[in-house]
Design a protein around this motif. Sequence first.
Motif, PDB file in Angstrom:
ATOM      1  N   HIS A   1     -49.934   3.698 -31.631  1.00 46.18           N
ATOM      2  CA  HIS A   1     -49.907   4.054 -30.216  1.00 46.18           C
ATOM      3  C   HIS A   1     -50.276   5.520 -29.989  1.00 46.18           C
ATOM      4  N   ASP A   2     -51.229   6.041 -30.783  1.00 46.17           N
ATOM      5  CA  ASP A   2     -51.561   7.453 -30.667  1.00 46.17           C
ATOM      6  C   ASP A   2     -52.924   7.666 -30.032  1.00 46.17           C
ATOM      7  N   TYR A   3     -53.423   6.681 -29.272  1.00 44.23           N
ATOM      8  CA  TYR A   3     -54.740   6.846 -28.673  1.00 44.23           C
ATOM      9  C   TYR A   3     -54.747   6.379 -27.221  1.00 44.23           C
ATOM     10  N   VAL A   4     -55.647   7.019 -26.476  1.00 41.96           N
ATOM     11  CA  VAL A   4     -55.969   6.574 -25.130  1.00 41.96           C
ATOM     12  C   VAL A   4     -57.199   5.688 -25.240  1.00 41.96           C
ATOM     13  N   LEU A   5     -57.098   4.477 -24.758  1.00 45.23           N
ATOM     14  CA  LEU A   5     -58.241   3.579 -24.744  1.00 45.23           C
ATOM     15  C   LEU A   5     -59.103   3.887 -23.517  1.00 45.23           C
ATOM     16  N   VAL A   6     -60.342   4.287 -23.754  1.00 48.26           N
ATOM     17  CA  VAL A   6     -61.304   4.526 -22.673  1.00 48.26           C
ATOM     18  C   VAL A   6     -62.235   3.320 -22.672  1.00 48.26           C
ATOM     19  N   LEU A   7     -61.968   2.396 -21.768  1.00 51.91           N
ATOM     20  CA  LEU A   7     -62.629   1.099 -21.742  1.00 51.91           C
ATOM     21  C   LEU A   7     -63.540   1.024 -20.530  1.00 51.91           C
ATOM     22  N   TYR A   8     -64.814   0.720 -20.753  1.00 53.75           N
ATOM     23  CA  TYR A   8     -65.765   0.776 -19.641  1.00 53.75           C
ATOM     24  C   TYR A   8     -66.869  -0.256 -19.805  1.00 53.75           C
ATOM     25  N   TYR A   9     -67.559  -0.501 -18.703  1.00 54.38           N
ATOM     26  CA  TYR A   9     -68.841  -1.198 -18.726  1.00 54.38           C
ATOM     27  C   TYR A   9     -69.867  -0.274 -18.103  1.00 54.38           C
ATOM     28  N   SER A  10     -71.036  -0.181 -18.699  1.00 48.18           N
ATOM     29  CA  SER A  10     -72.088   0.685 -18.172  1.00 48.18           C
ATOM     30  C   SER A  10     -73.431   0.007 -18.370  1.00 48.18           C
ATOM     31  N   ARG A  11     -74.259   0.001 -17.336  1.00 52.99           N
ATOM     32  CA  ARG A  11     -75.569  -0.630 -17.438  1.00 52.99           C
ATOM     33  C   ARG A  11     -76.679   0.396 -17.613  1.00 52.99           C
ATOM     34  N   THR A  12     -76.565   1.555 -16.944  1.00 55.04           N
ATOM     35  CA  THR A  12     -77.629   2.557 -17.026  1.00 55.04           C
ATOM     36  C   THR A  12     -77.182   3.862 -17.686  1.00 55.04           C
ATOM     37  N   GLY A  13     -75.929   3.935 -18.106  1.00 52.55           N
ATOM     38  CA  GLY A  13     -75.493   5.071 -18.910  1.00 52.55           C
ATOM     39  C   GLY A  13     -74.583   6.068 -18.238  1.00 52.55           C
ATOM     40  N   GLN A  14     -74.510   6.066 -16.902  1.00 57.32           N
ATOM     41  CA  GLN A  14     -73.689   7.068 -16.227  1.00 57.32           C
ATOM     42  C   GLN A  14     -72.194   6.852 -16.472  1.00 57.32           C
ATOM     43  N   THR A  15     -71.744   5.606 -16.390  1.00 56.93           N
ATOM     44  CA  THR A  15     -70.324   5.338 -16.646  1.00 56.93           C
ATOM     45  C   THR A  15     -69.983   5.628 -18.103  1.00 56.93           C
ATOM     46  N   ALA A  16     -70.915   5.359 -19.003  1.00 54.65           N
ATOM     47  CA  ALA A  16     -70.703   5.688 -20.419  1.00 54.65           C
ATOM     48  C   ALA A  16     -70.551   7.190 -20.614  1.00 54.65           C
ATOM     49  N   GLU A  17     -71.336   7.992 -19.903  1.00 52.55           N
ATOM     50  CA  GLU A  17     -71.220   9.442 -20.006  1.00 52.55           C
ATOM     51  C   GLU A  17     -69.873   9.914 -19.456  1.00 52.55           C
ATOM     52  N   MET A  18     -69.410   9.290 -18.372  1.00 49.91           N
ATOM     53  CA  MET A  18     -68.081   9.617 -17.861  1.00 49.91           C
ATOM     54  C   MET A  18     -67.016   9.324 -18.911  1.00 49.91           C
ATOM     55  N   ALA A  19     -67.141   8.189 -19.592  1.00 49.35           N
ATOM     56  CA  ALA A  19     -66.186   7.837 -20.644  1.00 49.35           C
ATOM     57  C   ALA A  19     -66.161   8.901 -21.731  1.00 49.35           C
ATOM     58  N   SER A  20     -67.342   9.426 -22.084  1.00 51.22           N
ATOM     59  CA  SER A  20     -67.424  10.478 -23.093  1.00 51.22           C
ATOM     60  C   SER A  20     -66.700  11.743 -22.636  1.00 51.22           C
ATOM     61  N   GLN A  21     -66.859  12.097 -21.363  1.00 52.28           N
ATOM     62  CA  GLN A  21     -66.186  13.282 -20.831  1.00 52.28           C
ATOM     63  C   GLN A  21     -64.675  13.084 -20.769  1.00 52.28           C
ATOM     64  N   ILE A  22     -64.231  11.884 -20.427  1.00 50.28           N
ATOM     65  CA  ILE A  22     -62.798  11.592 -20.420  1.00 50.28           C
ATOM     66  C   ILE A  22     -62.234  11.701 -21.831  1.00 50.28           C
ATOM     67  N   ALA A  23     -62.986  11.215 -22.805  1.00 46.82           N
ATOM     68  CA  ALA A  23     -62.559  11.322 -24.205  1.00 46.82           C
ATOM     69  C   ALA A  23     -62.405  12.789 -24.622  1.00 46.82           C
ATOM     70  N   ARG A  24     -63.282  13.651 -24.124  1.00 47.95           N
ATOM     71  CA  ARG A  24     -63.159  15.086 -24.421  1.00 47.95           C
ATOM     72  C   ARG A  24     -61.843  15.638 -23.867  1.00 47.95           C
ATOM     73  N   GLY A  25     -61.463  15.179 -22.699  1.00 49.23           N
ATOM     74  CA  GLY A  25     -60.192  15.617 -22.130  1.00 49.23           C
ATOM     75  C   GLY A  25     -59.004  15.138 -22.940  1.00 49.23           C
ATOM     76  N   VAL A  26     -59.050  13.902 -23.402  1.00 50.14           N
ATOM     77  CA  VAL A  26     -57.976  13.370 -24.243  1.00 50.14           C
ATOM     78  C   VAL A  26     -57.797  14.236 -25.476  1.00 50.14           C
ATOM     79  N   ALA A  27     -58.911  14.680 -26.059  1.00 49.45           N
ATOM     80  CA  ALA A  27     -58.879  15.444 -27.310  1.00 49.45           C
ATOM     81  C   ALA A  27     -58.198  16.800 -27.152  1.00 49.45           C
ATOM     82  N   ARG A  28     -57.986  17.249 -25.923  1.00 48.39           N
ATOM     83  CA  ARG A  28     -57.284  18.523 -25.710  1.00 48.39           C
ATOM     84  C   ARG A  28     -55.803  18.435 -26.060  1.00 48.39           C
ATOM     85  N   ILE A  29     -55.266  17.222 -26.124  1.00 46.32           N
ATOM     86  CA  ILE A  29     -53.831  17.035 -26.352  1.00 46.32           C
ATOM     87  C   ILE A  29     -53.594  16.731 -27.826  1.00 46.32           C
TER      88      ILE A  29
END
Length: 205
Positions: free
Chosen positions: A5-33
Amino acid sequence: MSEAHDYVLVLYYSRTGQTAEMASQIARGVARINGMEARVRTVPPVSADTDASAPAVPDTGAPYCSKDDLKNCAALALGSPTRFGNMAAPLKYFLDSTGDLWLSGALADKPGGAFTSTGSLHGGQETTILSMMLPLLHHGMIVCGVPYSESALNETRSGGTPYGPSHWAGTGAQQALTDHEKAICQTFGQRLASIALRLAPNRNS
């Protein structure tokens, strides 16, 4: 907190890549903790008769999410492009398969929130995020947004809502995430991870 239980699941669907890029940025925020990591996962597309229609392993990008990924997360960030003010069908299809996790209460008392990308600035960002919160509430999760202590919420001229991160992708040539949108995504990921750590003793007691 156990290793399961030591991870945040960033779960998404993306067709053209923008939502995937948001997921990557959210993952960067998680890594601050410290003590938390991001597990980035996606879902396969579905066919017109609503069957999943993709190879078992994606050729590129994030792996497909399993129900164990969802069951064992400490927090959940759920992302989708907007489809008529609602989440995209592939993500809904995956969530509709999680009745056993609902029955067991596997996600109860864990923080969760949502993020989205839209083609038009007023194309349903907030309604999509709110609609994505409904299954989180049914699973007993603690719904989280982005507080106005994140200054980018007051400064953005594109995406970004207190309900959760959003991105204005535009139509035709796709627009990259702005610095404000990236900041909001990172704050969201950091907040989910921080809350998950604080809730962990109560959840495991």
